[in-house]
Design an enzyme around this catalytic site. Structure first.
Site, PDB file in Angstrom:
ATOM      1  N   GLU A 301       0.885  -1.044  -0.114  1.00  0.00           N
ATOM      2  CA  GLU A 301      -0.044   0.144  -0.108  1.00  0.00           C
ATOM      3  C   GLU A 301       0.978   1.070   0.096  1.00  0.00           C
ATOM      4  O   GLU A 301       1.423   1.701   0.916  1.00  0.00           O
ATOM      5  CB  GLU A 301      -0.731   0.141   1.309  1.00  0.00           C
ATOM      6  CG  GLU A 301      -1.814  -1.166   1.461  1.00  0.00           C
ATOM      7  CD  GLU A 301      -2.071  -1.191   2.940  1.00  0.00           C
ATOM      8  OE1 GLU A 301      -2.498  -2.122   3.438  1.00  0.00           O
ATOM      9  OE2 GLU A 301      -1.660  -0.252   3.765  1.00  0.00           O
ATOM     10  N   GLY A 303       1.069   5.439  -0.818  1.00  0.00           N
ATOM     11  CA  GLY A 303       0.496   6.525  -1.027  1.00  0.00           C
ATOM     12  C   GLY A 303       1.444   7.756  -1.311  1.00  0.00           C
ATOM     13  O   GLY A 303       1.460   8.142  -2.472  1.00  0.00           O
ATOM     14  N   ARG A 304       2.279   8.144  -0.540  1.00  0.00           N
ATOM     15  CA  ARG A 304       3.214   8.917  -0.912  1.00  0.00           C
ATOM     16  C   ARG A 304       4.206   8.958  -1.833  1.00  0.00           C
ATOM     17  O   ARG A 304       4.230   9.975  -2.727  1.00  0.00           O
ATOM     18  CB  ARG A 304       4.087   9.169   0.479  1.00  0.00           C
ATOM     19  CG  ARG A 304       5.059  10.363   0.289  1.00  0.00           C
ATOM     20  CD  ARG A 304       6.023  10.462   1.534  1.00  0.00           C
ATOM     21  NE  ARG A 304       5.482   9.766   2.720  1.00  0.00           N
ATOM     22  CZ  ARG A 304       5.208  10.779   3.685  1.00  0.00           C
ATOM     23  NH1 ARG A 304       5.196  12.007   3.502  1.00  0.00           N
ATOM     24  NH2 ARG A 304       4.396  10.395   5.030  1.00  0.00           N
ATOM     25  N   ARG A 341       1.939  20.219   6.741  1.00  0.00           N
ATOM     26  CA  ARG A 341       2.971  19.477   7.078  1.00  0.00           C
ATOM     27  C   ARG A 341       4.259  19.970   7.657  1.00  0.00           C
ATOM     28  O   ARG A 341       4.636  19.454   8.837  1.00  0.00           O
ATOM     29  CB  ARG A 341       3.489  18.575   5.801  1.00  0.00           C
ATOM     30  CG  ARG A 341       2.359  17.615   5.164  1.00  0.00           C
ATOM     31  CD  ARG A 341       2.726  16.644   4.266  1.00  0.00           C
ATOM     32  NE  ARG A 341       3.670  15.949   4.868  1.00  0.00           N
ATOM     33  CZ  ARG A 341       4.929  15.714   4.672  1.00  0.00           C
ATOM     34  NH1 ARG A 341       5.757  16.594   4.013  1.00  0.00           N
ATOM     35  NH2 ARG A 341       5.655  14.809   5.204  1.00  0.00           N
ATOM     36  N   TYR A 345       4.764  18.761  11.394  1.00  0.00           N
ATOM     37  CA  TYR A 345       5.697  17.493  11.830  1.00  0.00           C
ATOM     38  C   TYR A 345       7.158  18.216  11.373  1.00  0.00           C
ATOM     39  O   TYR A 345       7.972  17.542  11.351  1.00  0.00           O
ATOM     40  CB  TYR A 345       5.785  16.420  10.628  1.00  0.00           C
ATOM     41  CG  TYR A 345       4.127  15.811  10.111  1.00  0.00           C
ATOM     42  CD1 TYR A 345       3.731  15.127  11.142  1.00  0.00           C
ATOM     43  CD2 TYR A 345       3.772  15.904   8.945  1.00  0.00           C
ATOM     44  CE1 TYR A 345       2.416  14.559  10.741  1.00  0.00           C
ATOM     45  CE2 TYR A 345       2.727  15.453   8.376  1.00  0.00           C
ATOM     46  CZ  TYR A 345       1.862  14.625   9.530  1.00  0.00           C
ATOM     47  OH  TYR A 345       0.550  14.102   9.386  1.00  0.00           O
ATOM     48  N   CYS A 372      -3.126  33.224   9.913  1.00  0.00           N
ATOM     49  CA  CYS A 372      -2.897  34.112  11.101  1.00  0.00           C
ATOM     50  C   CYS A 372      -2.245  33.332  12.318  1.00  0.00           C
ATOM     51  O   CYS A 372      -2.992  32.964  13.199  1.00  0.00           O
ATOM     52  CB  CYS A 372      -4.292  34.830  11.186  1.00  0.00           C
ATOM     53  SG  CYS A 372      -3.970  35.988  12.254  1.00  0.00           S
ATOM     54  N   TYR A 401      -0.402  14.242   0.891  1.00  0.00           N
ATOM     55  CA  TYR A 401      -0.784  14.780   2.348  1.00  0.00           C
ATOM     56  C   TYR A 401      -0.825  16.275   2.192  1.00  0.00           C
ATOM     57  O   TYR A 401      -0.863  16.703   3.123  1.00  0.00           O
ATOM     58  CB  TYR A 401       0.067  14.199   3.073  1.00  0.00           C
ATOM     59  CG  TYR A 401       0.174  12.674   3.169  1.00  0.00           C
ATOM     60  CD1 TYR A 401      -1.086  12.004   3.733  1.00  0.00           C
ATOM     61  CD2 TYR A 401       1.132  11.851   2.699  1.00  0.00           C
ATOM     62  CE1 TYR A 401      -1.050  10.557   3.529  1.00  0.00           C
ATOM     63  CE2 TYR A 401       1.125  10.536   2.816  1.00  0.00           C
ATOM     64  CZ  TYR A 401      -0.229   9.985   3.452  1.00  0.00           C
ATOM     65  OH  TYR A 401       0.039   8.519   3.358  1.00  0.00           O
TER      66      TYR A 401
END
Ligand code: LLP
Length: 444
Positions: A301, A303-304, A341, A345, A372, A401
């Site tokens: 699997e 995604g990225r 992100r 992170y 803001c 993401y």
């Protein structure tokens, strides 16, 4: 002036395939000038390249099948999904890893083949489970005891027998960001092997007449820049799985999840897809032979790694604030609303000036967003040519993401998304939101 040869090499590793520099000194992807795209659609703008996605899907399928023919590559929809993307993954023969009714609804809307849909998640609701059973999806990846009960109950009501994988937590640290680490003991996901939960879950599923346990899954975290955690995770899982065979488990499928890293910075060195494939398959084959088990179908699997490099974010430079001997802030017209992100992170990106590509880098600036919040910084201490209002900045490796985790914070509309298609043209695949859209759910 920058050395164009050097720059061209640099961008092939970070930008979509077919990115080059045209005679106007602009970046272009597949002959589509990014400055023209920004003028046509406005900024911020997300651009995906279809060719790159197709090439990466091909790379995944062939890298894994080179080592083990019976491999199924799934696209992890959470990295970014909408109808056109779902259609694209379907045409590339990928299956789909979904984690919500919303992602399932998108899959249904394009008639994604239900048998190649895998449903993950640690708190699937009754409605979501019903919806997935009605669509007859291929596999549920069962995550906890409550789900075993709920799924059994709903299968009984609908009089169906559902194939399931069990999500194991093998207790392996993949050295990812603490917020994206999942394979360790202290995680909300999956059944821990060491606590005995995994064994209890197997017994309980074997007792259920409506659940058919056909294999096991784990996901260690994301992004994983090392190969070793996959080896350790698979070894730990296989030892456990071998002890379930005598209990009557028919071990037909195995999924070591996703988490394959991509390059965000020039200095990042993620392993090639082929290296992940070799390590994963060789470990599975070795462990199966050690415990005298047949090698099952392997399910991957990602995604990225499938959409990350295919996507580029484009922003326009606005105001500047220079604090002598402290920092120069250059504000862009997007930020944490379209890419959370960096704030969430501490993720790093490599920015590029799009409209004067060859100009030499001359200053260190901090690229701040327009939201803001002081923490709304897209890139800290970027070294770039002198920037002026109206300049265009690209953040490559933005396909995964970013739009997927976008919000309407400060009531900023989410940006449009454009797909550069195979024949070098572009088409809108998601409209930019309007203020009307933002208010459309309000009830006076
Ligand atoms: N399978 C499972 C069960 C997962 O939980 C995930 C990601 C994947 C596959 C796909 O992982 P990938 O191949 O995309 O690395 N928002 C974070 C990433 C969170 C990943 C969550 N699960 C980020 O922006 O880095």
């Amino acid at each position: 002036m920058k050395s164009l040869d050097h720059l061209k090499m640099e961008i092939t590793e970070l930008f979509p395939d077919g990115t080059s520099i045209n005679s106007k000194g602009h970046f272009e992807i597949g002959d589509v000038d990014l400055v023209d795209l920004a003028n046509q659609y406005g900024t911020p703008l997300y651009i995906y390249d279809e060719n790159t996605i197709k090439n990466i899907c091909y790379e995944f399928i062939h890298s894994f099948r080179k080592y083990w023919k019976d491999t199924h590559i799934l696209y992890a929809a959470k990295a970014f999904i909408n109808k056109p993307l779902a259609q694209l993954m379907m045409s590339e023969n990928l299956g789909l890893d979904i984690v919500s009714g919303g992602e399932l609804a998108v899959a249904q809307s394009v008639q994604f083949p239900p048998s190649s849909i895998y449903f993950h998640g640690n708190n699937k609701s009754k409605d979501e489970i019903s919806m997935a059973l009605d669509y007859k999806i291929g596999r549920f990846v069962v995550d906890n005891f409550a789900e075993i009960e709920l799924l059994t109950e709903l299968c009984q009501k609908k009089n169906v027998v559902q194939d399931v994988l069990l999500r194991l937590s093998p207790g392996i640290d993949a050295h990812t960001h603490v917020k994206t680490t999942t394979g360790i003991l202290d995680s909300k996901f999956g059944f821990s092997i060491v606590t005995g939960d995994a064994m209890d879950a197997v017994s309980s599923i074997l007792k259920s007449k409506n659940l058919n346990l056909i294999g096991f899954h784990c996901h260690l975290g994301s992004p994983i820049f090392e190969l070793e955690p996959y080896k350790l995770g698979i070894e730990s899982m296989m030892e456990f799985i071998s002890s379930t065979i005598t209990m009557g488990v028919d071990f037909k499928e195995f999924s070591p999840g996703g988490g394959f890293a991509i390059r965000y910075l020039k200095t990042d060195k993620p392993p090639q897809v082929e290296s992940y494939a070799k390590m994963i398959v060789e470990t599975i084959v070795k462990e199966c032979s050690k415990y005298d088990m047949s090698v099952p179908k392997i399910v991957i699997e990602s995604g990225r790694a499938i959409v990350g490099r295919a996507g580029v974010a484009l922003y326009r430079v606005g105001s500047t604030k220079d604090i002598p001997n402290v920092r120069k802030y250059v504000s862009l017209d997007g930020g944490m609303g379209d890419n959370i992100r960096p704030s969430l992170y501490g993720s790093k990106y490599q920015p590029y000036l799009v409209n004067r590509v060859a100009e030499s880098d001359s200053e260190k600036v901090t690229l701040s967003g327009k939201f803001c919040e002081s923490g709304d910084i897209l890139v800290e201490e970027a070294v770039l040519p002198q920037l002026h209002e109206g300049d265009l900045i690209a953040l490559p490796a933005s396909g995964a993401y970013s739009p997927a985790m976008a919000s309407n914070y400060n009531l900023n509309p989410k940006p449009p998304i454009v797909l550069i298609t195979k024949n070098g043209t572009s088409k809108l695949i998601r409209k930019g939101e309007t203020y009307e859209d933002l208010m459309s759910f309000d009830v006076l």
